[in-house]
Design an enzyme around this catalytic site. Structure first.
Site, PDB file in Angstrom:
ATOM      1  N   HIS A  65       0.830  -1.214   0.000  1.00 40.36           N
ATOM      2  CA  HIS A  65       0.000   0.000   0.000  1.00 40.36           C
ATOM      3  C   HIS A  65       0.866   1.267   0.000  1.00 40.36           C
ATOM      4  O   HIS A  65       0.407   2.321   0.432  1.00 40.36           O
ATOM      5  CB  HIS A  65      -0.964   0.050   1.195  1.00 40.36           C
ATOM      6  CG  HIS A  65      -1.709  -1.225   1.439  1.00 40.36           C
ATOM      7  ND1 HIS A  65      -2.962  -1.472   0.937  1.00 40.36           N
ATOM      8  CD2 HIS A  65      -1.349  -2.351   2.119  1.00 40.36           C
ATOM      9  CE1 HIS A  65      -3.366  -2.673   1.309  1.00 40.36           C
ATOM     10  NE2 HIS A  65      -2.395  -3.239   2.021  1.00 40.36           N
ATOM     11  N   SER A 125      15.942  22.013 -14.586  1.00 38.75           N
ATOM     12  CA  SER A 125      14.789  22.869 -14.838  1.00 38.75           C
ATOM     13  C   SER A 125      15.285  24.197 -15.386  1.00 38.75           C
ATOM     14  O   SER A 125      16.333  24.694 -14.973  1.00 38.75           O
ATOM     15  CB  SER A 125      14.031  23.091 -13.528  1.00 38.75           C
ATOM     16  OG  SER A 125      13.242  24.263 -13.623  1.00 38.75           O
ATOM     17  N   LYS A 179      16.782  22.061  -9.323  1.00 37.42           N
ATOM     18  CA  LYS A 179      16.068  20.855  -9.733  1.00 37.42           C
ATOM     19  C   LYS A 179      16.943  19.867 -10.482  1.00 37.42           C
ATOM     20  O   LYS A 179      17.832  20.226 -11.232  1.00 37.42           O
ATOM     21  CB  LYS A 179      14.890  21.234 -10.632  1.00 37.42           C
ATOM     22  CG  LYS A 179      13.780  21.914  -9.872  1.00 37.42           C
ATOM     23  CD  LYS A 179      12.847  20.925  -9.240  1.00 37.42           C
ATOM     24  CE  LYS A 179      11.862  20.458 -10.276  1.00 37.42           C
ATOM     25  NZ  LYS A 179      10.709  19.841  -9.712  1.00 37.42           N
ATOM     26  N   GLU A 220      10.421   9.125 -15.926  1.00 38.99           N
ATOM     27  CA  GLU A 220       9.047   9.565 -16.195  1.00 38.99           C
ATOM     28  C   GLU A 220       8.608   9.177 -17.605  1.00 38.99           C
ATOM     29  O   GLU A 220       7.459   8.791 -17.840  1.00 38.99           O
ATOM     30  CB  GLU A 220       8.930  11.073 -16.008  1.00 38.99           C
ATOM     31  CG  GLU A 220       9.100  11.501 -14.557  1.00 38.99           C
ATOM     32  CD  GLU A 220       9.324  12.997 -14.447  1.00 38.99           C
ATOM     33  OE1 GLU A 220       8.412  13.763 -14.758  1.00 38.99           O
ATOM     34  OE2 GLU A 220      10.440  13.404 -14.059  1.00 38.99           O
TER      35      GLU A 220
END
Ligand code: ARG
Length: 495
Positions: A176, A297, A303, A310
């Site tokens: 979970h 970024s 970043k 992704e």
């Protein structure tokens, strides 16, 4: 059986008249197709990827036609050499692709006619584009399946190496996405090795069923020429001719099976990618992905984004989409061939291009990533992850029924929570206040490293067991005759 008279020969593409009917099938047509008809019909912009397979299939076919006396050896030689020139032109980027000729098959044939003259018209004897395209696509996909298998193997090798290195690295295991029990990081990585192993089984299975030759099925009914289908099948590396000509031209199961296998791989890679995204976040801090597989970024200088992970996660959507597209496209088609089936190619090409990228990116990320064992260990000690150990100890050492032990451990966890501390940091006296039978021995088990060391059941997370799994995975997946019977991209014999 030798045909002495030449059939009508299409003019060379250079001589085409824009208003004339199609040169390859226009015998009964007066005018050329509407521009929209041409736009919806033409596939050469994408099916040109099949050129090598198309030429290999044609060479096998004409070799057989000559052997059977259906065309002269002289014509067959001219055709074979001409196809070699066509191939060279395509590879040099000099081939005059023409949308008016619809697809790669008719482009190649028309160019062959321009290069060698009337003999070219004999190539399409005892054949149809229906068996031709089915043959080309099987050859193309067979090579992609072999590449996918190799890429899967590379990924397994990377995962196994990192698993060996981290057999004793403790991390929290989750259910979970809540901390469940400590596990070995190597053990966790080996879970993916098993998944990819099943994926490779599906690839092999699909390849085995795919490897039958449709060539000679002709349009759908077979042919009256005395062809030798076993010969063309053997020349192209197929195991046998497809048994039923009607099935041979209408079947795209091999595309769907391959996409299903690809979809499962993509789903597995996507789950791993999701974990990499989580693990590389500041909140987890379990791994740092290398610069080679991260991006920055344009606005936030701090970043460091896991874009490769992704995109692996994202691309699984289009691979699954290709599977759904093919199932949907095929489900309403009466036998045999319908032009709908031309829509099989773009999803298939895109899915296997995407899959190759996803596999390569995942392997790169696995090989390069820096593992922060300290952060993993800290997280493994948090969330009272060893509460099960305490319950098990009460069963094994104090003879309690598991349900009762579970309730006692639960009370102790609640006590730790109220105190705002971790289970493993409670003093023995605190534990004994709740359950007097608890001793110092039980306390020692609350350390995550001790906890994983005790899970020695087969397939379990103890480092010694993980080391065994590493050895077994190497044996099962990385050794053996991986290359046997494999073909790379179809090479034309006349290159
Ligand atoms: N371009 C076609 C395809 O990919 C080739 C087969 C055409 N066959 C036909 N009967 N029109 O499906």
């Amino acid at each position: 059986m030798t045909r002495k008279t030449s059939p009508a020969v299409p003019p060379a593409p250079e001589a085409a008249d824009a208003n004339a009917p199609n040169r390859m099938w226009g015998g009964r047509f007066d005018t050329s197709p509407d521009a929209v008809m041409e736009a919806i019909n033409a596939s050469v912009d994408f099916d040109r990827r099949l050129y090598a397979e198309d030429i290999a299939g044609s060479i096998a076919h004409v070799t057989m036609l000559a052997r059977q006396g259906i065309v002269t050896q002289e014509d067959a030689d001219a055709i074979t050499q001409g196809l070699g020139r066509v191939r060279a032109e395509i590879e040099a980027g000099e081939f005059p692709f023409d949308r008016a000729l619809e697809d790669i098959h008719m482009n190649v044939e028309a160019r062959l006619a321009a290069l060698i003259g009337p003999a070219a018209g004999r190539l399409h004897t005892a054949r149809s584009r229906n068996d031709q395209v089915a043959t080309d696509l099987r050859l193309w996909l067979r090579a992609r399946l072999d590449e996918a298998d190799e890429a899967c193997r590379d990924l397994q090798a990377a995962l196994i190496d990192r698993a060996e290195e981290h057999a004793a690295t403790v991390m929290p295991g989750f259910t979970h996405l809540q901390t469940a029990q400590p596990v070995s990081f190597g053990h966790h990585l080996l879970a993916y090795v098993e998944m990819i192993g099943r994926d490779r089984g599906r690839i092999a299975d699909c390849r085995r069923r795919l490897n039958e030759s449709p060539l000679g099925a002709a349009a759908l009914a077979g042919t009256s020429y005395p062809i030798d289908r076993a010969m063309t099948a053997a020349l192209l590396g197929f195991d046998r001719p497809a048994a039923n000509s009607i099935d041979a031209v209408s079947d795209r199961d091999f595309v769907i099976e391959a996409l299903a296998a690809a979809g499962l791989i993509a789903m597995h890679l996507s789950r791993f990618a999701e974990e990499l995204v989580l693990w590389s976040s500041a909140q987890f801090g379990f791994v740092t992905l290398s610069d080679r597989f991260s991006t920055g970024s344009s606005i936030m200088p701090q970043k460091r984004n896991p874009d490769a992970a992704e995109l692996v996660r994202g691309k699984s959507g289009r691979i699954t989409g290709a599977l759904v597209a093919l199932l949907t496209m095929m489900k309403g088609l009466a036998l045999t061939y319908s032009k709908d089936m031309q829509e099989d190619k773009e999803p298939l090409f895109d899915a296997f291009d995407s899959l190759a990228l996803c596999l390569a990116a995942t392997t790169g990320m696995v090989r390069d990533m820096t593992v922060h064992a300290d952060a993993m260990a800290r997280a493994a000690g948090a969330g009272h992850a060893t509460a099960t150990e305490l319950a098990d100890w009460l069963v094994q050492e104090a003879g309690l029924p598991f349900r009762e032990a579970h309730a006692i451990a639960g009370r102790i966890v609640r006590h730790a929570e109220e105190r705002g501390c971790e289970l493993a940091t409670l003093a023995l006296a605190d534990l004994q206040a709740i359950e007097p039978r608890i001793t110092q021995d039980a306390l020692a088990l609350l350390d995550p490293a001790t906890a994983i060391g005790r899970r020695t059941s087969e397939g379990g997370t103890a480092p010694g067991e993980v080391a065994k799994q590493v050895a077994s995975a190497r044996r099962r997946f990385l050794q053996g005759p991986a290359e046997a019977g494999r073909t790379r991209r179809m090479e034309s014999p006349i290159r």
